[in-house]
Design a protein around this motif. Structure first.
Motif, mmCIF file in Angstrom:
data_model
loop_
_atom_site.group_PDB
_atom_site.id
_atom_site.type_symbol
_atom_site.label_atom_id
_atom_site.label_comp_id
_atom_site.label_asym_id
_atom_site.label_seq_id
_atom_site.Cartn_x
_atom_site.Cartn_y
_atom_site.Cartn_z
ATOM 1 N N PHE A 1 0.969 -0.990 -0.008
ATOM 2 C CA PHE A 1 0.522 -0.193 -0.155
ATOM 3 C C PHE A 1 0.935 1.482 0.001
ATOM 4 N N GLY A 2 0.786 1.998 -0.254
ATOM 5 C CA GLY A 2 1.691 3.327 -0.816
ATOM 6 C C GLY A 2 2.788 2.711 -1.419
ATOM 7 N N THR A 3 3.849 3.624 -2.133
ATOM 8 C CA THR A 3 5.119 3.442 -3.076
ATOM 9 C C THR A 3 6.239 3.606 -2.486
ATOM 10 N N ASP A 4 6.891 2.900 -2.772
ATOM 11 C CA ASP A 4 8.538 3.670 -1.739
ATOM 12 C C ASP A 4 9.365 3.546 -3.452
ATOM 13 N N GLU A 5 9.078 4.995 -3.806
ATOM 14 C CA GLU A 5 9.738 5.927 -4.895
ATOM 15 C C GLU A 5 11.450 5.231 -4.698
ATOM 16 N N GLU A 6 11.957 4.909 -3.419
ATOM 17 C CA GLU A 6 13.261 5.354 -3.484
ATOM 18 C C GLU A 6 14.053 4.700 -4.058
ATOM 19 N N LYS A 7 13.148 2.867 -3.979
ATOM 20 C CA LYS A 7 13.507 1.733 -4.950
ATOM 21 C C LYS A 7 13.506 2.114 -6.234
ATOM 22 N N PHE A 8 12.561 2.239 -6.772
ATOM 23 C CA PHE A 8 12.771 2.900 -8.526
ATOM 24 C C PHE A 8 13.759 3.627 -8.926
ATOM 25 N N ILE A 9 13.916 3.902 -8.208
ATOM 26 C CA ILE A 9 14.680 5.140 -8.519
ATOM 27 C C ILE A 9 16.149 4.961 -7.906
ATOM 28 N N THR A 10 16.340 4.444 -7.360
ATOM 29 C CA THR A 10 17.782 3.959 -7.535
ATOM 30 C C THR A 10 17.926 2.382 -8.194
ATOM 31 N N ILE A 11 16.865 1.408 -8.297
ATOM 32 C CA ILE A 11 17.481 0.513 -9.471
ATOM 33 C C ILE A 11 17.304 1.084 -10.478
ATOM 34 N N LEU A 12 16.296 1.974 -10.976
ATOM 35 C CA LEU A 12 15.954 2.681 -12.802
ATOM 36 C C LEU A 12 16.969 3.346 -12.618
ATOM 37 N N GLY A 13 17.532 4.094 -11.913
ATOM 38 C CA GLY A 13 18.943 5.245 -12.373
ATOM 39 C C GLY A 13 19.903 4.980 -12.141
ATOM 40 N N ASN A 14 20.550 3.553 -11.648
ATOM 41 C CA ASN A 14 21.648 3.241 -11.866
ATOM 42 C C ASN A 14 22.337 1.908 -12.555
ATOM 43 N N ARG A 15 21.514 0.740 -12.704
ATOM 44 C CA ARG A 15 21.165 -0.235 -13.267
ATOM 45 C C ARG A 15 21.563 -0.193 -14.627
ATOM 46 N N SER A 16 22.094 -1.155 -15.331
ATOM 47 C CA SER A 16 22.667 -1.110 -17.369
ATOM 48 C C SER A 16 21.036 -1.513 -18.053
#
Length: 316
Positions: A183-198
């Motif tokens: 319930f709700g969203t952990d935006e940090e996780k999205f940002i970290t994974i999508l922003g840093n992985r190849s």
């Protein structure tokens, strides 16, 4: 690597000769626009810079200023964009997007989601030199929240390399748990994974994600986030899947909405003409069952249209 641009370096190139041809085309009353557009769209950006230098040497004035005084409207804007070195062009687009009241987030999102780490580092250097400012500082001053955080991560131009097999499953589960799984969203996780992985790694993560959640990551992002953060996350995902696909869609939208978004149309046609225009054309045809060439033809006119069609490089 095979060259995928539509504009190639002109084979028997002679900068001095080209400068003379342009000078003649602009001399006297009226301008021979056809000569200007045919010559400049069939030279690479590097060659255009050499013509600019030869022109100044021969006639003691700046070629871009001369072109501006002779041309007008969208055609003028397009020719000036073609005369700008690619990194300077990106930097100036970002500067325009940030200065003044309001921010053109579409430009920030498009450039930062699609450029390589090397390109982003170059853009930052040129931005500092040409606009005497720090790009990161200007972006931070104009944006906020999770959206700002992801932009800053992308600005580092420092994605991980290759595929980390051990992380694929975990990343997919983490994304699921951060969004649909709670319930709700952990935006940090999205940002970290999508922003840093190849990109290669992310493509595998998206496959694993689909198996876990039954839906595409884009759909989850759209249901979990809103506004600029949503647009940026979706753009990052699309660029990880296929940069030409991302640009094909942007081009389609720029022409198929009510009224043509000429800024976007021009920016993409200029910035991708020596990069991956052939792939963008193929993606466009595949996605929309019509050719990019015909779509440009229907949506534009005059010398502006002619120049765009030359940049397109042919009809599929």
């Amino acid at each position: 690597m095979e060259y995928r641009g539509s504009v190639r370096p002109f084979v028997n190139f002679n900068a001095k000769h080209d400068a003379e041809v342009l000078h003649k085309a602009m001399k006297g009353i009226g301008t021979d626009e056809d000569t200007v557009l045919m010559l400049l769209t069939s030279r690479s950006n590097d060659q255009r810079q050499q013509i600019k230098a030869a022109y100044k040497k021969a006639y003691g004035k700046d070629l871009v200023s001369a072109l501006k005084s002779e041309l007008g409207g969208l055609f003028e804007s397009l020719i000036v964009a073609l005369m700008t070195p690619p990194v300077s062009f990106d930097a100036s687009q970002l500067h325009t997007a940030l200065k003044g009241s309001g921010t053109d987030d579409e430009v920030l999102i498009e450039i930062l989601a699609s450029r390589t780490g090397e390109q982003i580092k170059e853009i930052i250097k040129v931005y500092k030199k040409e606009f005497n400012g720090k790009l990161e500082k200007d972006i931070c001053g104009d944006t906020g929240g999770h959206y700002k955080k992801l932009l800053v991560i992308l600005l580092q131009g420092d994605r991980e390399e290759g595929v980390d097999e051990e992380k694929i499953e975990k990343d997919a589960k983490d994304l699921y748990a951060a969004g649909e799984g709670k319930f709700g969203t952990d935006e940090e996780k999205f940002i970290t994974i999508l922003g840093n992985r190849s990109p290669e790694h992310l493509r595998k993560v998206f496959e694993a994600y689909k198996k876990i959640s039954g839906s595409d990551i884009e759909d989850s992002i759209k249901s979990e986030t809103t506004g600029n953060l949503e647009s940026l996350l979706v753009a990052v995902v699309k660029c990880a899947r296929s940069v030409p696909g991302f640009f094909a869609e942007s081009l389609y939208k720029s022409m198929r909405r009510a009224g043509t978004d000429d800024d976007t149309l021009m920016r993409i046609m200029v910035s991708r003409s020596e990069t991956d225009m052939l792939d963008i054309r193929a993606s466009f045809k595949k996605m929309y069952k019509e050719s990019l060439y015909n779509t440009i033809q229907e949506d534009t006119n005059g010398d502006y249209q002619k120049a765009l069609l030359y940049l397109c490089g042919g009809n599929d």
